[in-house]
Write an enzyme that holds these catalytic residues in place. Structure first.
Site, PDB file in Angstrom:
ATOM      1  N   GLU A  82       0.833  -1.195   0.000  1.00 25.31           N
ATOM      2  CA  GLU A  82       0.000   0.000   0.000  1.00 25.31           C
ATOM      3  C   GLU A  82       0.872   1.250   0.000  1.00 25.31           C
ATOM      4  O   GLU A  82       0.383   2.360   0.197  1.00 25.31           O
ATOM      5  CB  GLU A  82      -0.964   0.027   1.180  1.00 25.31           C
ATOM      6  CG  GLU A  82      -0.367   0.166   2.544  1.00 25.31           C
ATOM      7  CD  GLU A  82      -1.440   0.394   3.618  1.00 25.31           C
ATOM      8  OE1 GLU A  82      -1.433   1.485   4.203  1.00 25.31           O
ATOM      9  OE2 GLU A  82      -2.264  -0.499   3.845  1.00 25.31           O
ATOM     10  N   CYS A 114      -3.074  -4.178   4.063  1.00 24.55           N
ATOM     11  CA  CYS A 114      -1.999  -5.010   4.603  1.00 24.55           C
ATOM     12  C   CYS A 114      -1.998  -6.455   4.110  1.00 24.55           C
ATOM     13  O   CYS A 114      -1.121  -7.226   4.502  1.00 24.55           O
ATOM     14  CB  CYS A 114      -2.044  -4.997   6.126  1.00 24.55           C
ATOM     15  SG  CYS A 114      -1.658  -3.389   6.852  1.00 24.55           S
ATOM     16  N   HIS A 237      -1.757 -11.578  11.101  1.00 24.90           N
ATOM     17  CA  HIS A 237      -1.350 -10.193  10.846  1.00 24.90           C
ATOM     18  C   HIS A 237      -1.157  -9.484  12.185  1.00 24.90           C
ATOM     19  O   HIS A 237      -1.941  -9.668  13.119  1.00 24.90           O
ATOM     20  CB  HIS A 237      -2.396  -9.467  10.007  1.00 24.90           C
ATOM     21  CG  HIS A 237      -2.057  -8.028   9.795  1.00 24.90           C
ATOM     22  ND1 HIS A 237      -0.912  -7.633   9.146  1.00 24.90           N
ATOM     23  CD2 HIS A 237      -2.695  -6.882  10.181  1.00 24.90           C
ATOM     24  CE1 HIS A 237      -0.852  -6.306   9.127  1.00 24.90           C
ATOM     25  NE2 HIS A 237      -1.922  -5.831   9.747  1.00 24.90           N
ATOM     26  N   SER A 299      -7.087  -3.997   5.731  1.00 24.37           N
ATOM     27  CA  SER A 299      -8.201  -3.100   6.006  1.00 24.37           C
ATOM     28  C   SER A 299      -9.056  -2.913   4.767  1.00 24.37           C
ATOM     29  O   SER A 299      -8.574  -2.958   3.644  1.00 24.37           O
ATOM     30  CB  SER A 299      -7.682  -1.743   6.488  1.00 24.37           C
ATOM     31  OG  SER A 299      -7.065  -1.865   7.743  1.00 24.37           O
TER      32      SER A 299
END
Length: 349
Positions: A82, A114, A237, A299
Site C-alpha cells: 500500500e 496489509c 497479521h 483493512s
C-alpha cells in the site's frame, strides 16, 4: 476452501527488514512527554535510500537464493503493497528488471491494504497450480505512512517478505489449502490525494481485524477438519503486539505456537510484509513434518488463511540466505529528528 488442481508450495522464501529503528518511547517523548504506554518496543525505519521497491528486491533475492531456481524460469513477479513509490508506474517492472527476470515475465502490483502480499500469493498459487507457469514470485512489502502524533506512528514500519511458489514436489513447505474472506468494512483508508491514512474508528478492531481473521481461520480449519491443536505454528497479521495474541487465543492457539512469527514488538507493523515476514521467521525454525497456519488481514477489509506442511527440503535450503533473525538483530537506533527527516514528515509550505 480452495486447492489448486496441481499441488503447489513454497520453493524459496526470504525476508528483509531495514537496519534502522526508532524506539516507541522516543516517539512518545515527542508527543506525550513520555506519558502512557506504547504498543511495541520499537519499529523499523527505511533508510533514506530505501523504499518498497528496494525492500522487495532484497527479500526476493533471498527467496531465489534459497530456491536455487534460475531467474529465467520465474514467470511472474507480483508486488503487494500500500506504499508503492509511484502512483502511475508499477513497482513490479522495476523489481523484475533488478532480479533479471525481464522481459518475458508477468509483472504487476497488488493492493489490498496489509494483505496485498497474500493476494499476490493466492494468485501465484493459481498460476502455478493451473500449469501455466512453474514458478511465480509473490512479495509483500511496505514503508508504511502515519500522521505525526497518530497512534499509528508508533507501529507503522518497513519490511518485506517474498515467497517463490512452485510445484509441491520441490517445495520447502507445501500449501495444502487456502480461503479468502472479505467485506466492505471501512476501518482504515487513505484517498489518493492525501498524505496520511485515517481510521474508521468504530469499525476498527472487532468488526474489522477480529471478525475477518476469525471468519477466514475458522472456515479453513472447519473445511480441513482440523483445530488449532493440529498445527505446530501459527502466524496472524500483527498491527501491534496485542491483536495477534488476542485473536490467536480466541482461535485456540497457544503463545508458544505464535512466538516464532510474532515480530511486531521488535519491528512494528510492516503492513503487507507483516504476516509474510512472520512466516519467514517461522520457516527459519520449523522442522520437516511440522505444520503452519497463517492468516493475513487487510483493512477495507478481508483475510486470507493458509495451511502449510514443512518438508525435508527445508533442512538443505534454509541457510542459503540470511535468516530473519539476522535482520532483527542488526539495529541502528535513530532519534525522532532523523526519523522525521528520512520519512518526509517535514513538509515545507
Amino acid at each position: 476452501m480452495m486447492k489448486p488442481e496441481r499441488p503447489v508450495g513454497l520453493i524459496g522464501y526470504g525476508a528483509y527488514v531495514p537496519r534502522y529503528r526508532i524506539a516507541a518511547r522516543e516517539i512518545a517523548r515527542i508527543w506525550t512527554d513520555g506519558q502512557g504506554g506504547v504498543p511495541v518496543d520499537a519499529k523499523s525505519v527505511p533508510g533514506p535510500d530505501e523504499d518498497t521497491i528496494t525492500l522487495s528486491i532484497e527479500a526476493a533475492r533471498n527467496a531465489l537464493a534459497r530456491a536455487g531456481v534460475a531467474i529465467e524460469q520465474v514467470s511472474a513477479v507480483w508486488v503487494g503493497s500500500e506504499s508503492h513509490p509511484y502512483s502511475v508506474k508499477p513497482s513490479g517492472t522495476i523489481v523484475a528488471e533488478a532480479l533479471g527476470a525481464t522481459p518475458w515475465v508477468s509483472a504487476a502490483d497488488f493492493e489490498f491494504a496489509c494483505k496485498a502480499g497474500s493476494e499476490a500469493l493466492t494468485a501465484a498459487m493459481a498460476l502455478v497450480g493451473s500449469g501455466m507457469a512453474n514458478y511465480a514470485m509473490a512479495i509483500g512489502a511496505d514503508t508504511a505512512q502515519s500522521r505525526p502524533s497518530d497512534a499509528l506512528e508508533y507501529t507503522a514500519s518497513a519490511g518485506a517478505g517474498a515467497l517463490l511458489i512452485g510445484p509441491a514436489a520441490e517445495a520447502v513447505a507445501t500449501i495444502d489449502a487456502t480461503v479468502s474472506y472479505v467485506s466492505d468494512t471501512p476501518d482504515f483508508f487513505r484517498r489518493a490525494d492525501r498524505p496520511y491514512p485515517v481510521h474508521g474508528n468504530r469499525f476498527t478492531g472487532e468488526p474489522a481485524y477480529f471478525h475477518q481473521i476469525q471468519s477466514a481461520a475458522q472456515r479453513l480449519m472447519s473445511d480441513m477438519g482440523k483445530t488449532a491443536k493440529d498445527f505446530t505454528y501459527a502466524i496472524f497479521h500483527q498491527p501491534n503486539a496485542k491483536f495477534p495474541q488476542a485473536v490467536a487465543k480466541r482461535l485456540g492457539f497457544s503463545d508458544s505456537q505464535i512466538a516464532p512469527g510474532l515480530l511486531s514488538p521488535q519491528i512494528g507493523n510492516t503492513y503487507s510484509g507483516a504476516a509474510m515476514v512472520g512466516l519467514c521467521a517461522t520457516l527459519d525454525v520449523a522442522q520437516p513434518g511440522e505444520t503452519i497456519f497463517i492468516t493475513t488481514y487487510g483493512s477495507g477489509a478481508g483475510s486470507d488463511a493458509y495451511a502449510l506442511t514443512v518438508t525435508e527440503q527445508i533442512l538443505e535450503r534454509r541457510n542459503r540466505a540470511p535468516l530473519t533473525e539476522a535482520y532483527l538483530k542488526r539495529q541502528v537506533f535513530i532519534d525522532y529528528a532523523v526519523y522525521a527527516k528520512w520519512i518526509g514528515k517535514l513538509v515545507m509550505g
